[in-house]
Enzyme design. Structure first.
Site, short mmCIF file in Angstrom:
data_model
loop_
_atom_site.label_atom_id
_atom_site.label_comp_id
_atom_site.label_asym_id
_atom_site.label_seq_id
_atom_site.Cartn_x
_atom_site.Cartn_y
_atom_site.Cartn_z
N PRO A 1 0.81 -1.22 0.00
CG PRO A 1 -0.21 -1.20 2.10
CD PRO A 1 0.66 -2.01 1.21
CD GLU B 1 0.79 -5.86 11.11
OE1 GLU B 1 0.63 -4.62 11.07
OE2 GLU B 1 -0.14 -6.67 10.99
NE ARG C 1 -8.96 -5.30 -20.62
CZ ARG C 1 -9.09 -4.11 -21.19
NH1 ARG C 1 -8.20 -3.18 -20.97
NH2 ARG C 1 -10.11 -3.87 -21.98
CG ASP D 1 -10.13 -0.31 -22.34
OD1 ASP D 1 -11.15 -0.83 -22.79
OD2 ASP D 1 -9.06 -0.89 -22.19
N1 ADE Z 1 -0.91 -5.03 -0.15
C1 ADE Z 1 -1.75 -4.59 0.81
N2 ADE Z 1 -2.49 -3.56 0.36
C2 ADE Z 1 -2.09 -3.33 -0.93
C3 ADE Z 1 -2.46 -2.40 -1.92
N3 ADE Z 1 -3.40 -1.47 -1.70
N4 ADE Z 1 -1.86 -2.46 -3.11
C4 ADE Z 1 -0.90 -3.38 -3.34
N5 ADE Z 1 -0.50 -4.28 -2.45
C5 ADE Z 1 -1.08 -4.27 -1.25
#
Ligand code: ADE
Length: 249
Positions: A92, A119, A157, A172
């Site tokens: 994230p 974590e 794709r 798209d």
């Molecule tokens: N792992 C946990 N959350 C994620 C996200 N939003 N994007 C990519 N990998 C992740």
């Protein structure tokens, strides 16, 4: 394009690549996908892949050695040599995955995707193994597996020959920085709701104009933030202003 996916949960990938466009893309030789279990590269009887964080606190952290070993073995990495393609850590904290990033990744011959879990992963994976870090959105998944599936799908794709109609990817949503226009098929009237007359007219220029306008209208209504970066013609701008759009700046 060859994808190498490194994960602690290979079973999660079970059927997702075994159907529809991605299956056909593999059968036709446009893509190959290899799933590698990081645990197979862990040492010891218990093949431990995680450990408690230095400094204390809750949760577990993915150990660096099994991930380095897995990626270096599979990619045949030698010290001082450039990897055969990007090594992407899914987390994230990465740069946001967009259609533009999908196009960028589609230019490579080979992509390695490392799925983080728990974590997090030991920081040295991020610093000294991964060459890129990608997030699929501002929310936290339980791991990078679903993010890896998203990237494989979006990139596959775009590869030449994968979709029957190569122009489709250009139309798209997001391809031109706008959301796509609405689509209709038969019947021309359903439960009293008619298909817009112009689509039945057979007048190609009029249809194209209607589609462009509906694409602009929809983007203004739903994602006005996209308009700042979209390629807009003077006619587009006139139309958007009629709808109340005020360009920023
Ligand atoms: N792992 C946990 N959350 C994620 C996200 N939003 N994007 C990519 N990998 C992740």
């Amino acid at each position: 394009m060859h994808f190498d996916i490194f994960t602690l949960f290979p079973a999660m990938f079970g059927d997702v690549f075994a159907d529809s466009i991605i299956l056909r893309a593999q059968e036709a030789g446009h893509v190959s996908i290899a799933i590698h279990n990081i645990r197979d590269y862990a040492e010891g009887k218990h093949r431990i892949t995680d450990d408690a964080p230095y400094g204390g606190g809750g949760g577990m952290v993915m150990k660096p050695e099994p991930i380095f070993r897995a990626v270096e073995t599979v990619l045949g990495l030698k010290e001082g040599e450039a990897p055969p393609g990007p090594i992407i850590l899914l987390s994230p904290q990465g740069r946001l995955f967009t259609q533009a990033v999908a196009w960028e990744l589609a230019q490579h011959e080979r992509l390695a995707l490392i799925c983080g879990r728990y974590e997090g992963v030991d920081e040295r994976v991020r610093q000294f193994l991964a060459t890129d870090e990608i997030s699929i959105g501002d929310y936290v998944l339980s791991g990078g597996e679903i993010a890896a599936m998203v990237i494989v799908d979006a990139v596959t794709r775009l590869l030449p020959g994968v979709l029957g109609d190569p122009a489709a990817t250009k139309q798209d949503s997001h391809a031109a920085g706008l959301l796509e226009h609405p689509h209709y098929t038969r019947p021309a009237e359903y439960r009293g709701h008619a298909v817009p007359e112009v689509l039945l007219s057979g007048h190609h220029a009029e249809v194209a104009r209607w589609r462009r306008r509906e694409s602009l209208r929809r983007t203004l209504q739903r994602r006005p933030d996209l308009l700042a970066r979209a390629e807009l013609s003077p006619q587009d701008e006139v139309f958007l202003r009629e709808l109340g759009w005020q360009p920023a700046g």
